[in-house]
Structures are given as C-alpha cells and as structure tokens.
Design an enzyme around this catalytic site. Structure first.
Site, short mmCIF file in Angstrom:
data_model
loop_
_atom_site.label_atom_id
_atom_site.label_comp_id
_atom_site.label_asym_id
_atom_site.label_seq_id
_atom_site.Cartn_x
_atom_site.Cartn_y
_atom_site.Cartn_z
N GLY A 110 0.67 -1.61 -0.04
CA GLY A 110 -0.35 0.07 0.48
C GLY A 110 0.83 1.19 0.08
O GLY A 110 0.57 1.90 -0.44
N CYS A 140 -0.57 -7.77 -3.33
CA CYS A 140 -0.64 -9.26 -3.26
C CYS A 140 -0.75 -9.30 -4.83
O CYS A 140 -0.39 -10.58 -5.30
CB CYS A 140 -2.34 -9.83 -2.71
SG CYS A 140 -3.57 -8.37 -2.84
N HIS A 219 -8.47 -12.63 -5.74
CA HIS A 219 -8.23 -12.39 -7.58
C HIS A 219 -7.98 -13.25 -8.72
O HIS A 219 -6.97 -14.13 -8.11
CB HIS A 219 -7.19 -11.08 -7.08
CG HIS A 219 -7.10 -9.95 -6.22
ND1 HIS A 219 -8.18 -9.28 -5.66
CD2 HIS A 219 -6.33 -10.15 -5.82
CE1 HIS A 219 -6.96 -8.68 -4.91
NE2 HIS A 219 -6.39 -9.12 -4.47
#
Ligand code: NAD
Length: 337
Positions: A110, A140, A219
């Site tokens: 992040g 990720c 994802h």
C-alpha cells in the site's frame, strides 16, 4: 542469534506475518502493536504475544490487556520492524520513528515504491534487498504477477504482457466496503499494477487493466504474454509445476473456482485456510503462435506473508535467497501437498 522482529499494524496482513515470524527458527517475535481493542488483540493475548499500544491504551486496560509499553518501547527492543499498517501510515511511521531511531523496516504494497530502497518478491529479486534499511513487499496482485511472469521471462523471454486483474471487493471480515452489486472498472490506464511489476521485474514490458467484483475470495488474473521464444502449454505447465510458490490445480479434480481453491486450502489444514501459493489451472493455459494465455488466482490475504519473512532475512544480511525461501516454505508448509 535470532533476528528480533517487531510487528506494527496487527490487521489482515500483520496478524499473519506475526504468526509466520513466530514459526521461524532464526527469528523472535518481540511483540505486536495494538491500535484499538478488538478480537484480534484477544487472540494475540491468548497466543502469548507481547502487546504494545500505539493508541487506545484506556480500552486495552479496561479489557484486561496487559501492555508492555508503547511503540517506542517496542522499537527499543527490535532489530527490524514489519510495518503492516494501512497505506500511507507506513511512510509516516518511517519519518516519525524508524529514521530517527535508525531501525530497519519492511513495508507493504500500500506504500509508494519510494518508501524503500527496494521493492521485493523473493524469488525474483532477493539480492536487491540485501542489507537494505527499508524494503517494500509489493501488493498481493503484483506479487502474483511477478511470481509467474519471472519464470516465463527467464525461460522463454517476454516481449510484452497484457494483464487484467479481476479483484475481490474486500477482505472477508470487512463489513464496510464494496461493491456489493456492481462491477467497478479502474478508470486509470494502465492500472497501477503494471508499473508496480516493473519495480521488481525491471525489464518486463507490461500493461494492466483492473476491475473490482462482488466477492471476498481471491483475485483472478487473465494474462496474455507475447513470448520471444515459442512454448507449448505443456512446457509452461511443467515450468509452473517446478516453480516454488506456484500451485497447479485441475478442473478435472473439480477445482473450478476461487471458492473451491479456498476450500482446498482449508482441507489442507492450513492456518486460516490460507493459500499463499499463486494458483494456476492446468486446463487454463493456452498458446496461439507466440502468444501465451493463462489464468491465475491470488489469495490476497496470504501470498505476501512469505515475502515478508524473506524480506526480513534479506534486509538483515542473510545472503542465500534460495535457502531463505526454502526455510520460509518449510516453516509455513508451502507446496507441502
Ligand atoms: P488492515 O486494515 O487489515 O490492518 C491494518 C492494521 O493497522 C489494523 O489492525 C489497524 O488497527 C492498524 N493501524 C491503523 N493505524 C495504525 C497506526 N497508526 N499505528 C499502528 N497500527 C495502526 O490492513 P491490511 O489489509 O492488513 O493492509 C496493510 C497493508 O498491507 C497495506 O499497505 C495494504 O495495502 C497491504 N496489503 C493488503 C492486502 C490485503 O488484501 N488485505 C494484501 C497485500 C498487501
């Protein structure tokens, strides 16, 4: 001498990294920080982790959480910090605490790349992080892209990559965010993932797009890779099978979706049902000319945990990247089924 590690930001990533550090023979988890009282802190207490407060001291004491001090007390005892606070706070912590106190730190994806001297995926660029004061484990999604693209690039060469990220809406515990009933395109092209891959795989020409969908389970990436040297699907599959931290699953075994991948991880008996390997489907690889197509699924909560452990070793001067990867894998049961 064990590496003394402190953990700041005990959330989705932080609680997993704390458990992973505690399992390494060459590391000692000195303690974690609590930012506000909740069930995660109760679990940390039951695990016997030492708890230092960054905020909410009154609440901790009211709920019988013994505090060992504040963030400064934790920093005084460690060789290195893993900072897994929400985005931007890592950078603030660097300016406020780690730089003045000269403490090494590992940051998460992040944060912007310039927070650290290297962006990191162990099997791609371990050596770049050696002895660095600040290392950033990439997100990720970027970790997943780098793990599979790196071996393809080394073995067949990559001219260019086009990849689309279909992203889970939120983590499973999150009752605040969405989407709940929409598909939300990222209206910024390329999405940030492409440039982020290049912070690790510097010479890979990649363009990415992304969207969010209403699921919490992993994802999914759809990749199109223009190869320099042609390959068959069998050769690519063989490469993935031989590569650490990638798991090949089979439609034939009825692993047909992210739901079944997550169920498989639970059946393995993995802590929290985690699947830190990048999942590719045997039947999900296609080749047309020199174009390679494949699908991969990323367990957002756990793939980067392995990278944090190797980043700790690299930053503190453990020179053998392959050995570090093996040690981490063994301690955490990666590729054990
Ligand atoms: P999270 O919200 O689950 O956890 C963050 C924790 O930090 C919380 O426990 C919060 O109480 C604590 N915190 C907040 N402010 C703090 C402060 N000032 N000092 C100390 N602690 C503080 O977040 P997360 O999902 O674990 O994300 C952490 C980092 O990891 C981010 O950079 C994120 O981009 C990255 N990341 C997240 C995922 C994911 O899917 N969740 C995957 C890969 C990387």
């Amino acid at each position: 001498m064990a590496i003394k590690v402190g953990l700041i930001g005990y959330g989705t990533i932080g609680k997993r990294v704390a458990d992973a550090v505690a399992l390494q023979k060459d590391m000692e988890l000195v303690g974690i920080t609590g930012h506000s009282y909740d069930y995660k802190i109760e679990v940390a207490k039951k695990k016997g982790f030492r708890i230092f407060a960054t905020d909410g001291k009154e609440d901790f004491l009211k709920n019988n959480i013994k505090l060992e001090g504040d963030i400064n007390n934790l920093l005084d005892e460690v060789d290195i910090i893993v900072d897994s606070t929400p985005k931007k706070i890592g950078k603030e912590n660097k300016e406020k605490y780690y730089l003045p106190k000269k403490i090494k730190a590992i940051f998460q994806g992040g944060e912007k790349p310039d927070v650290a001297g290297a962006s990191f995926v162990a099997q791609c660029n371990y050596d770049e992080a050696l002895y660095k004061d600040y290392v950033r484990v990439v997100s990720c999604n970027t970790t997943g892209l780098c793990r599979t693209l790196n071996v393809i690039n080394r073995n067949f060469g990559i001219d260019s990559v086009h990849a689309t990220m279909v992203r889970r809406a939120v983590d499973p515990w999150d009752i605040y965010h969405g989407p709940v009933n929409a598909i939300v395109p990222v209206l910024e092209l390329p999405s940030h993932h492409g440039p982020d891959v290049q912070t690790v795989l510097h010479d890979v020409n990649i363009f990415t797009t992304a969207m969010s969908v209403p699921t919490t389970l992993m994802h999914m990436h759809s990749l199109i890779v223009d190869l320099k040297k042609s390959a068959t699907p069998e050769e690519i599959l063989d490469l993935f099978r031989k590569t650490t931290r990638i798991r090949v699953v089979r439609n034939a075994e009825h692993v047909r979706s992210t739901a079944e991948v997550m169920e498989l991880a639970k059946d393995f008996g993995r802590l929290r049902g985690d699947m830190p390997e990048i999942v590719v489907w045997e039947e999900g690889i296609g080749v047309k000319g020199k174009k390679l197509f494949y699908l991969q699924a990323i367990h957002q909560e756990s793939d980067v945990v392995l990278e944090n452990i190797d980043a700790i070793r690299a930053a503190t001067g453990f020179k053998d990247g392959k050995k570090s990867i093996d040690m981490t894998n063994k301690a955490l049961g990666v590729n054990n089924f």
